[in-house]
Design a protein around this motif. Structure first.
Motif, PDB file in Angstrom:
ATOM      1  N   THR A   1       0.807  -1.262   0.076  1.00 38.24           N
ATOM      2  CA  THR A   1      -0.131  -0.074   0.221  1.00 38.24           C
ATOM      3  C   THR A   1       1.150   1.358   0.316  1.00 38.24           C
ATOM      4  O   THR A   1       0.490   2.476  -0.888  1.00 38.24           O
ATOM      5  CB  THR A   1      -1.263   0.151   1.509  1.00 38.24           C
ATOM      6  OG1 THR A   1       0.146   0.080   2.347  1.00 38.24           O
ATOM      7  CG2 THR A   1      -2.085  -1.041   1.372  1.00 38.24           C
TER       8      THR A   1
ATOM      9  N   GLU B   1      -3.631   6.259  -3.247  1.00 41.40           N
ATOM     10  CA  GLU B   1      -4.228   5.850  -1.721  1.00 41.40           C
ATOM     11  C   GLU B   1      -6.149   6.046  -1.701  1.00 41.40           C
ATOM     12  O   GLU B   1      -6.524   4.958  -1.420  1.00 41.40           O
ATOM     13  CB  GLU B   1      -3.856   7.104  -1.147  1.00 41.40           C
ATOM     14  CG  GLU B   1      -4.338   7.004   0.466  1.00 41.40           C
ATOM     15  CD  GLU B   1      -3.884   7.866   1.137  1.00 41.40           C
ATOM     16  OE1 GLU B   1      -4.263   7.503   3.075  1.00 41.40           O
ATOM     17  OE2 GLU B   1      -2.829   8.479   0.668  1.00 41.40           O
TER      18      GLU B   1
ATOM     19  N   ARG C   1      -7.780   2.873  -1.125  1.00 42.19           N
ATOM     20  CA  ARG C   1      -9.230   3.293  -0.207  1.00 42.19           C
ATOM     21  C   ARG C   1     -10.238   2.884   0.193  1.00 42.19           C
ATOM     22  O   ARG C   1     -11.392   2.496   0.434  1.00 42.19           O
ATOM     23  CB  ARG C   1      -9.287   4.089   1.010  1.00 42.19           C
ATOM     24  CG  ARG C   1      -7.223   4.406   1.753  1.00 42.19           C
ATOM     25  CD  ARG C   1      -7.350   5.568   2.860  1.00 42.19           C
ATOM     26  NE  ARG C   1      -6.601   5.720   3.171  1.00 42.19           N
ATOM     27  CZ  ARG C   1      -6.029   5.282   4.617  1.00 42.19           C
ATOM     28  NH1 ARG C   1      -7.249   4.772   4.975  1.00 42.19           N
ATOM     29  NH2 ARG C   1      -5.374   5.507   5.444  1.00 42.19           N
TER      30      ARG C   1
ATOM     31  N   THR D   1     -11.631  -2.305   0.308  1.00 43.22           N
ATOM     32  CA  THR D   1     -11.242  -2.920   0.996  1.00 43.22           C
ATOM     33  C   THR D   1     -10.407  -2.526   2.584  1.00 43.22           C
ATOM     34  O   THR D   1      -8.648  -2.018   1.352  1.00 43.22           O
ATOM     35  CB  THR D   1     -11.309  -3.961   1.442  1.00 43.22           C
ATOM     36  OG1 THR D   1     -11.904  -4.836   3.095  1.00 43.22           O
ATOM     37  CG2 THR D   1     -10.500  -5.427   0.669  1.00 43.22           C
ATOM     38  N   VAL D   2      -9.971  -2.221   3.449  1.00 43.71           N
ATOM     39  CA  VAL D   2      -9.324  -1.444   3.919  1.00 43.71           C
ATOM     40  C   VAL D   2      -9.146  -2.686   5.404  1.00 43.71           C
ATOM     41  O   VAL D   2     -10.419  -2.573   6.020  1.00 43.71           O
ATOM     42  CB  VAL D   2      -8.927  -0.409   4.324  1.00 43.71           C
ATOM     43  CG1 VAL D   2      -8.222   0.344   5.664  1.00 43.71           C
ATOM     44  CG2 VAL D   2      -9.166   0.627   3.795  1.00 43.71           C
ATOM     45  N   ASN D   3      -7.372  -3.709   5.571  1.00 44.33           N
ATOM     46  CA  ASN D   3      -8.043  -4.052   6.768  1.00 44.33           C
ATOM     47  C   ASN D   3      -6.547  -3.740   7.645  1.00 44.33           C
ATOM     48  O   ASN D   3      -5.768  -3.262   7.555  1.00 44.33           O
ATOM     49  CB  ASN D   3      -7.539  -5.523   6.369  1.00 44.33           C
ATOM     50  CG  ASN D   3      -6.448  -5.768   5.257  1.00 44.33           C
ATOM     51  OD1 ASN D   3      -4.860  -5.785   5.540  1.00 44.33           O
ATOM     52  ND2 ASN D   3      -6.422  -6.055   4.369  1.00 44.33           N
ATOM     53  N   GLN D   4      -7.218  -4.003   9.167  1.00 39.50           N
ATOM     54  CA  GLN D   4      -6.374  -3.528   9.976  1.00 39.50           C
ATOM     55  C   GLN D   4      -4.681  -4.366  10.513  1.00 39.50           C
ATOM     56  O   GLN D   4      -3.890  -4.120  11.089  1.00 39.50           O
ATOM     57  CB  GLN D   4      -6.732  -3.745  11.230  1.00 39.50           C
ATOM     58  CG  GLN D   4      -8.575  -2.770  11.346  1.00 39.50           C
ATOM     59  CD  GLN D   4      -9.412  -2.656  12.469  1.00 39.50           C
ATOM     60  OE1 GLN D   4      -8.527  -2.957  13.534  1.00 39.50           O
ATOM     61  NE2 GLN D   4      -9.914  -2.141  12.126  1.00 39.50           N
TER      62      GLN D   4
ATOM     63  N   TRP E   1      -1.695   0.292   7.557  1.00 37.48           N
ATOM     64  CA  TRP E   1      -2.949  -0.526   6.491  1.00 37.48           C
ATOM     65  C   TRP E   1      -2.824  -0.776   5.734  1.00 37.48           C
ATOM     66  O   TRP E   1      -1.928  -1.452   5.020  1.00 37.48           O
ATOM     67  CB  TRP E   1      -4.325   0.067   6.709  1.00 37.48           C
ATOM     68  CG  TRP E   1      -4.092   0.990   5.907  1.00 37.48           C
ATOM     69  CD1 TRP E   1      -3.063   2.692   5.693  1.00 37.48           C
ATOM     70  CD2 TRP E   1      -4.340   1.513   3.775  1.00 37.48           C
ATOM     71  NE1 TRP E   1      -2.797   3.289   5.041  1.00 37.48           N
ATOM     72  CE2 TRP E   1      -3.946   2.866   3.948  1.00 37.48           C
ATOM     73  CE3 TRP E   1      -4.987   0.760   3.676  1.00 37.48           C
ATOM     74  CZ2 TRP E   1      -3.753   3.148   2.409  1.00 37.48           C
ATOM     75  CZ3 TRP E   1      -4.886   1.158   1.857  1.00 37.48           C
ATOM     76  CH2 TRP E   1      -4.649   2.589   1.302  1.00 37.48           C
TER      77      TRP E   1
ATOM     78  N   SER F   1      -4.502  -3.892   2.303  1.00 35.21           N
ATOM     79  CA  SER F   1      -5.438  -4.121   1.271  1.00 35.21           C
ATOM     80  C   SER F   1      -5.842  -5.562   0.440  1.00 35.21           C
ATOM     81  O   SER F   1      -4.868  -6.167   0.877  1.00 35.21           O
ATOM     82  CB  SER F   1      -6.158  -2.673   0.150  1.00 35.21           C
ATOM     83  OG  SER F   1      -6.740  -2.633  -0.249  1.00 35.21           O
TER      84      SER F   1
ATOM     85  N   PRO G   1     -12.743  -6.500   8.908  1.00 29.79           N
ATOM     86  CA  PRO G   1     -11.425  -5.848   8.280  1.00 29.79           C
ATOM     87  C   PRO G   1      -9.851  -6.364   8.848  1.00 29.79           C
ATOM     88  O   PRO G   1      -8.809  -5.750   9.321  1.00 29.79           O
ATOM     89  CB  PRO G   1     -11.176  -4.386  10.221  1.00 29.79           C
ATOM     90  CG  PRO G   1     -12.016  -5.428  10.754  1.00 29.79           C
ATOM     91  CD  PRO G   1     -13.067  -6.699   9.885  1.00 29.79           C
TER      92      PRO G   1
END
Length: 415
Positions: free
Chosen positions: A56, A65, A69, A72-75, A98, A100, A200
């Motif tokens: 990313t 970006e 965004r 999906t955005v994952n933690q 983050w 994705s 997430p």
């Protein structure tokens, strides 16, 4: 293919993330660029579709970006195994905090479009089959259009970037050789509908078992795509001494069936594909006077998790810059790859080789999964989320281990 595209300053063969990034950066630098690919876009590619913070970060450098965004955005990673489930946030540091996941059909098409908008001329449906040399330089690449036995067309170039994937047929013509004495991967992926497609967290099962109940040297994954489906797949590690005698697609079906209830999976596997992955720079012949291999073609795949998109994007940017600084890539490009990846690839493929040793993973896995701290550290190391700028203790330990490992290699990466 018009006569106007029959010659160019920079010719990039392969329009995946590596090739498109190289074409975009070279065009933004003012070069005349042709980006050629054997497929007609949009096209699919075997991949887990996951984008780590390292990837990313590179997409952000390309100005993507906002586009990313919107997906999906994952933690971070939800790690399962040996009776434990751990939530491991992305470590951040000098990288974004983050990640994705975008299907490669869409990601690669968008990156190719980004290269076009940057000024590159794109040609698809042409397969590179040979080169024409003038002394120690590649003067032109010969393409076949219209399938096998089709029309042959030649594009002359001052500089050539080869980004044609793990098998790298053009790389083979140029002398690229894959050395299987170090660890390599065998992986498969498919798509399934899921009630947890907006999760997430990406999920990995580090205790991958076959239908006989035995633990395999690999892992399974479920990456939410945010559109009602997940990318589901399995990957195993192997060496020449310990090959992976596993049927990937049946294993993938078994893995998905075992996860149906927990992840709300429905239907059958869609679009299943598999691939063999050279890893950790286990290739030689990656450059000549005016040409270089990048991304998967150069074996830039993480031996510990099979990730290659980040390295593809990075090496695309690196080669575009290097072509403005030197006229001879023969030694400078392998040196650049070793500078950025030599230590991490060396220690990663050494650790991955240990995983292929029978009974080692069952013995060590349970102890590792009992420690959030240890697994967080492993996530950072396994995901190669240590940058050259990081100066914290875990980064220093990783680089120290890399230097020691590199000193022991009988064949260092990219040699």
């Amino acid at each position: 293919m018009s006569s106007a595209s029959a010659q160019t300053d920079v010719l990039v063969v392969g329009a995946g993330p590596a090739g498109s990034a190289a074409a975009a950066w070279a065009a933004r630098g003012g070069a005349e660029v042709v980006l050629a690919d054997a497929a007609v876009f949009p096209r699919d590619k075997t991949c887990g579709d996951g984008l780590t913070p390292r990837a990313t970060g590179e997409l952000m450098k390309l100005g993507l970006e906002d586009w990313l965004r919107a997906h999906t955005v994952n933690q971070g990673l939800r790690a399962h195994g040996f009776g434990q489930t751990l939530l491991l946030p992305w470590p951040g540091g000098n990288l974004p905090s983050w990640g994705s996941a975008v299907p490669r059909t869409e990601l690669d098409d968008h990156l190719r479009t980004t290269a076009i908008k940057s000024g590159a001329t794109a040609i698809d449906g042409v397969r590179a089959v040979d080169v024409r040399r003038e002394g120690d330089r590649v003067a032109a690449v010969v393409f076949e259009r219209g399938g096998r036995d089709g029309e042959l067309v030649e594009i002359t170039c001052r500089r050539l970037v080869v980004a044609d994937g793990v098998r790298s047929p053009l790389g083979k013509v140029l002398g690229r050789e894959w050395h299987r004495d170090t660890v390599y991967g065998v992986a498969g992926r498919a798509y399934m509908d899921s009630t947890r497609a907006d999760d997430p967290w990406i999920s990995s099962h580090l205790e991958l078992r076959g239908e006989d109940g035995g633990i395999l040297s690999g892992y399974g994954w479920l990456f939410p795509l945010g559109d009602g489906q997940v990318n589901v797949g399995v990957g195993t590690l192997a060496t020449a001494k310990r090959p992976a005698n596993i049927a990937i697609k049946p294993l993938m079906s078994f893995y998905a069936d075992e996860r149906r209830e927990e992840f709300g999976l429905s239907g059958e596997l869609r679009m299943p594909t598999s691939a063999l992955l050279p890893m950790g720079g286990a290739v030689s012949g990656v450059a000549g006077r005016n040409w270089a291999l990048i991304g998967d073609a150069a074996g830039c795949v993480n031996p510990l998790n099979g990730e290659g998109i980040d390295y593809g994007l990075e090496t695309g940017r690196f080669i575009a810059q290097m072509m403005t600084e030197t006229d001879d890539l023969t030694e400078s490009w392998p040196a650049m790859l070793r500078e950025h990846y030599g230590e991490s690839f060396s220690v990663a493929r050494r650790l991955a080789g240990f995983v292929t040793v029978p009974r080692l993973l069952p013995a060590l896995g349970p102890a590792g999964m009992r420690s959030d701290w240890l697994m967080t550290l492993a996530l950072r190391w396994m995901g190669n989320l240590v940058t050259d700028e990081d100066r914290d203790r875990s980064a220093r330990v990783w680089r120290w281990a890399g230097r020691r490992s590199l000193a022991l290699d009988h064949r260092p990466p990219f040699t």
